[in-house]
Design a protein around this motif. Structure first.
Motif, PDB file in Angstrom:
ATOM      1  N   ASN A  26       0.968  -0.744  -0.149  1.00 49.18           N
ATOM      2  CA  ASN A  26       0.305  -0.002   0.108  1.00 49.18           C
ATOM      3  C   ASN A  26       0.565   1.433   0.323  1.00 49.18           C
ATOM      4  O   ASN A  26       0.528   2.568   0.086  1.00 49.18           O
ATOM      5  CB  ASN A  26      -0.883   0.271   0.890  1.00 49.18           C
ATOM      6  N   GLY A  27       2.352   1.237   0.077  1.00 51.78           N
ATOM      7  CA  GLY A  27       3.114   2.524  -0.030  1.00 51.78           C
ATOM      8  C   GLY A  27       3.528   2.665   1.334  1.00 51.78           C
ATOM      9  O   GLY A  27       4.604   3.635   1.343  1.00 51.78           O
ATOM     10  N   THR A  28       3.246   2.495   2.072  1.00 49.41           N
ATOM     11  CA  THR A  28       3.506   2.300   3.638  1.00 49.41           C
ATOM     12  C   THR A  28       5.475   2.230   4.004  1.00 49.41           C
ATOM     13  O   THR A  28       5.175   0.693   4.068  1.00 49.41           O
ATOM     14  CB  THR A  28       2.836   2.078   5.311  1.00 49.41           C
ATOM     15  N   PRO A  29       6.374   2.859   4.481  1.00 47.39           N
ATOM     16  CA  PRO A  29       7.525   2.413   4.277  1.00 47.39           C
ATOM     17  C   PRO A  29       6.988   1.346   5.707  1.00 47.39           C
ATOM     18  O   PRO A  29       6.862   1.655   6.944  1.00 47.39           O
ATOM     19  CB  PRO A  29       8.358   3.489   4.327  1.00 47.39           C
ATOM     20  N   GLU A  30       8.788   0.721   5.164  1.00 46.68           N
ATOM     21  CA  GLU A  30       9.148   0.151   6.699  1.00 46.68           C
ATOM     22  C   GLU A  30       9.920   0.255   7.367  1.00 46.68           C
ATOM     23  O   GLU A  30      10.293   0.779   6.753  1.00 46.68           O
ATOM     24  CB  GLU A  30       8.703  -1.028   6.357  1.00 46.68           C
ATOM     25  N   SER A  31       9.987   0.133   8.745  1.00 48.14           N
ATOM     26  CA  SER A  31      10.921   0.396   9.369  1.00 48.14           C
ATOM     27  C   SER A  31      12.533  -0.255   9.552  1.00 48.14           C
ATOM     28  O   SER A  31      12.322  -1.592   8.819  1.00 48.14           O
ATOM     29  CB  SER A  31      11.330   0.195  10.876  1.00 48.14           C
ATOM     30  N   GLU A  32      13.096   0.550   8.983  1.00 49.21           N
ATOM     31  CA  GLU A  32      14.945  -0.873   8.686  1.00 49.21           C
ATOM     32  C   GLU A  32      15.513  -1.702  10.042  1.00 49.21           C
ATOM     33  O   GLU A  32      15.722  -2.106   9.873  1.00 49.21           O
ATOM     34  CB  GLU A  32      16.541   0.195   8.525  1.00 49.21           C
ATOM     35  N   SER A  33      15.216  -1.115  11.127  1.00 49.36           N
ATOM     36  CA  SER A  33      15.617  -1.858  12.387  1.00 49.36           C
ATOM     37  C   SER A  33      14.250  -3.472  11.871  1.00 49.36           C
ATOM     38  O   SER A  33      14.726  -3.902  12.990  1.00 49.36           O
ATOM     39  CB  SER A  33      15.710  -1.495  13.419  1.00 49.36           C
ATOM     40  N   SER A  34      13.225  -3.409  11.216  1.00 49.52           N
ATOM     41  CA  SER A  34      12.413  -4.628  11.481  1.00 49.52           C
ATOM     42  C   SER A  34      12.367  -5.458  10.217  1.00 49.52           C
ATOM     43  O   SER A  34      12.030  -6.532   9.585  1.00 49.52           O
ATOM     44  CB  SER A  34      10.651  -4.248  11.216  1.00 49.52           C
ATOM     45  N   ILE A  35      13.452  -4.880   9.008  1.00 53.33           N
ATOM     46  CA  ILE A  35      13.940  -5.885   8.317  1.00 53.33           C
ATOM     47  C   ILE A  35      15.113  -6.653   8.347  1.00 53.33           C
ATOM     48  O   ILE A  35      16.422  -6.192   9.011  1.00 53.33           O
ATOM     49  CB  ILE A  35      14.484  -5.395   6.579  1.00 53.33           C
ATOM     50  N   ASP A  36      15.013  -8.347   8.010  1.00 56.07           N
ATOM     51  CA  ASP A  36      16.097  -9.234   7.834  1.00 56.07           C
ATOM     52  C   ASP A  36      16.837  -8.863   6.659  1.00 56.07           C
ATOM     53  O   ASP A  36      16.676  -9.547   5.329  1.00 56.07           O
ATOM     54  CB  ASP A  36      15.390 -10.869   7.799  1.00 56.07           C
ATOM     55  N   HIS A  37      17.911  -8.265   6.762  1.00 54.36           N
ATOM     56  CA  HIS A  37      18.937  -7.820   5.632  1.00 54.36           C
ATOM     57  C   HIS A  37      19.977  -8.422   5.608  1.00 54.36           C
ATOM     58  O   HIS A  37      20.803  -8.605   4.324  1.00 54.36           O
ATOM     59  CB  HIS A  37      19.136  -6.363   5.823  1.00 54.36           C
ATOM     60  N   THR A  38      19.845  -9.634   6.012  1.00 55.26           N
ATOM     61  CA  THR A  38      21.310 -10.488   6.401  1.00 55.26           C
ATOM     62  C   THR A  38      21.434 -11.277   4.612  1.00 55.26           C
ATOM     63  O   THR A  38      22.695 -11.749   4.782  1.00 55.26           O
ATOM     64  CB  THR A  38      20.603 -11.521   7.109  1.00 55.26           C
ATOM     65  N   MET A  39      20.382 -11.094   4.010  1.00 55.82           N
ATOM     66  CA  MET A  39      20.262 -12.113   2.876  1.00 55.82           C
ATOM     67  C   MET A  39      20.266 -10.841   0.867  1.00 55.82           C
ATOM     68  O   MET A  39      20.298 -11.735   0.261  1.00 55.82           O
ATOM     69  CB  MET A  39      19.929 -12.732   2.287  1.00 55.82           C
ATOM     70  N   MET A  40      20.427 -10.034   1.837  1.00 52.90           N
ATOM     71  CA  MET A  40      20.581  -8.723   1.228  1.00 52.90           C
ATOM     72  C   MET A  40      21.965  -8.634   0.646  1.00 52.90           C
ATOM     73  O   MET A  40      22.645  -8.458   0.488  1.00 52.90           O
ATOM     74  CB  MET A  40      19.467  -7.787   1.457  1.00 52.90           C
ATOM     75  N   THR A  41      21.850  -8.086  -0.869  1.00 56.12           N
ATOM     76  CA  THR A  41      22.802  -7.679  -2.328  1.00 56.12           C
ATOM     77  C   THR A  41      22.047  -7.004  -2.604  1.00 56.12           C
ATOM     78  O   THR A  41      21.539  -7.010  -3.391  1.00 56.12           O
ATOM     79  CB  THR A  41      23.476  -8.760  -2.760  1.00 56.12           C
ATOM     80  N   VAL A  42      23.064  -6.444  -3.439  1.00 58.80           N
ATOM     81  CA  VAL A  42      23.259  -5.360  -4.926  1.00 58.80           C
ATOM     82  C   VAL A  42      24.560  -5.411  -5.832  1.00 58.80           C
ATOM     83  O   VAL A  42      25.538  -4.842  -4.980  1.00 58.80           O
ATOM     84  CB  VAL A  42      23.067  -4.164  -4.139  1.00 58.80           C
ATOM     85  N   HIS A  43      24.578  -5.722  -6.873  1.00 59.52           N
ATOM     86  CA  HIS A  43      24.863  -6.227  -8.255  1.00 59.52           C
ATOM     87  C   HIS A  43      26.087  -4.596  -8.695  1.00 59.52           C
ATOM     88  O   HIS A  43      24.158  -3.758  -9.281  1.00 59.52           O
ATOM     89  CB  HIS A  43      24.829  -6.355  -8.955  1.00 59.52           C
ATOM     90  N   ALA A  44      26.339  -3.670  -9.179  1.00 62.94           N
ATOM     91  CA  ALA A  44      27.198  -2.777  -9.736  1.00 62.94           C
ATOM     92  C   ALA A  44      27.399  -3.115 -11.405  1.00 62.94           C
ATOM     93  O   ALA A  44      28.617  -4.253 -11.167  1.00 62.94           O
ATOM     94  CB  ALA A  44      28.001  -1.651  -9.054  1.00 62.94           C
ATOM     95  N   ALA A  45      27.219  -2.234 -11.979  1.00 63.73           N
ATOM     96  CA  ALA A  45      27.835  -2.900 -13.623  1.00 63.73           C
ATOM     97  C   ALA A  45      27.930  -1.479 -14.544  1.00 63.73           C
ATOM     98  O   ALA A  45      27.263  -0.669 -14.081  1.00 63.73           O
ATOM     99  CB  ALA A  45      26.199  -3.775 -14.356  1.00 63.73           C
TER     100      ALA A  45
END
Length: 247
Positions: A26-45
């Motif tokens: 619905n567009g509501t932002p989620e708090s960063e402290s409640s997100i499990d970011h352990t397996m998130m990655t970004v690739h640069a090209a």
């Protein structure tokens, strides 16, 4: 530019930084402290300045064999080899950090990216949450890029045209104080050589936005960046006792 050798690497400076924003459907932002970011990655090209063409490979000039004589020259018939235009670590894991305004966020930092040849470029960042690629039985089930973003255009200089290093930005200093390995400079050595808009060399934070997947895992113990450790500053001045010993 870093050229084609592996010993003399010149990373992009300031280091590119990507910030992740997560929102509900619905567009509501989620708090960063409640997100499990352990397996998130970004690739640069590396892409062209207009974001239309990827700059993947470049011919290595050292592979153009040539033998010269007093009356003739012979060129090698072997095709020149190609190397990646973008060198270094092209992937970054997620960090839960505070920026220079003490705001917490999820960041991806690329402190080891180098470009081999001069020119104007952009960086394309592709975000993936690896949790969505693994089934409960730990089998790889597939993958997709959940979000993409381009950096602002930037210029890569040859050694003769390079105007010098800038002072480290406030954002870089904030991350270094939280344990991120970044080289921090205090002295301003940059000299403007022209008025090209890409020569402004201001630090921009690229933003990636994605929706929260239905199977997102909440992190009960987010990273604690409140213990700053800054061991990356470089000091050039010798103490009086060291100067006496040198004499």
């Amino acid at each position: 530019m870093c050229g084609f050798g592996d010993k003399d690497r010149r990373p992009i400076d300031p280091p590119p930084v990507v910030r992740l924003f997560v929102s509900f459907p619905n567009g509501t932002p989620e708090s960063e402290s409640s997100i499990d970011h352990t397996m998130m990655t970004v690739h640069a090209a590396l892409w062209s300045e207009d974001c239309k063409e990827e700059r993947i490979l470049v011919n290595n000039p050292s592979t153009h064999g040539q033998a010269t004589g007093p009356t003739s020259s012979i060129m090698s018939l072997n095709p020149p080899s190609c190397v990646k235009t973008l060198a270094g670590s092209c992937a970054s894991s997620a960090y839960l950090l505070r920026d220079h305004t003490d705001q917490r966020g999820i960041y991806f930092i690329f402190q080891d990216l180098s470009v081999r040849i001069e020119g104007a470029y952009t960086l394309k960042f592709s975000f993936t949450d690896l949790r969505g690629l693994i089934s409960p039985s730990y089998e790889i089930v597939g993958g997709c890029v959940a979000a993409e973003a381009y950096s602002a255009p930037f210029r890569v200089y040859s050694a003769k045209k390079f105007p010098g290093m800038t002072e480290s930005t406030a954002l870089s200093k904030a991350f270094a104080s939280q344990g991120i390995k970044l080289t921090i400079r205090k002295n301003l050595r940059y000299q403007r050589i022209n008025d090209h808009p890409l020569d402004q060399m201001n630090e921009h934070t690229t933003t990636i936005t994605t929706s929260t997947p239905s199977n997102i895992i909440k992190s009960e113990n987010p990273d604690n960046p409140d213990n700053p450790v800054d061991d990356t500053e470089e000091f050039d001045n010798l103490s009086h006792e060291e100067i006496k010993r040198e004499r």
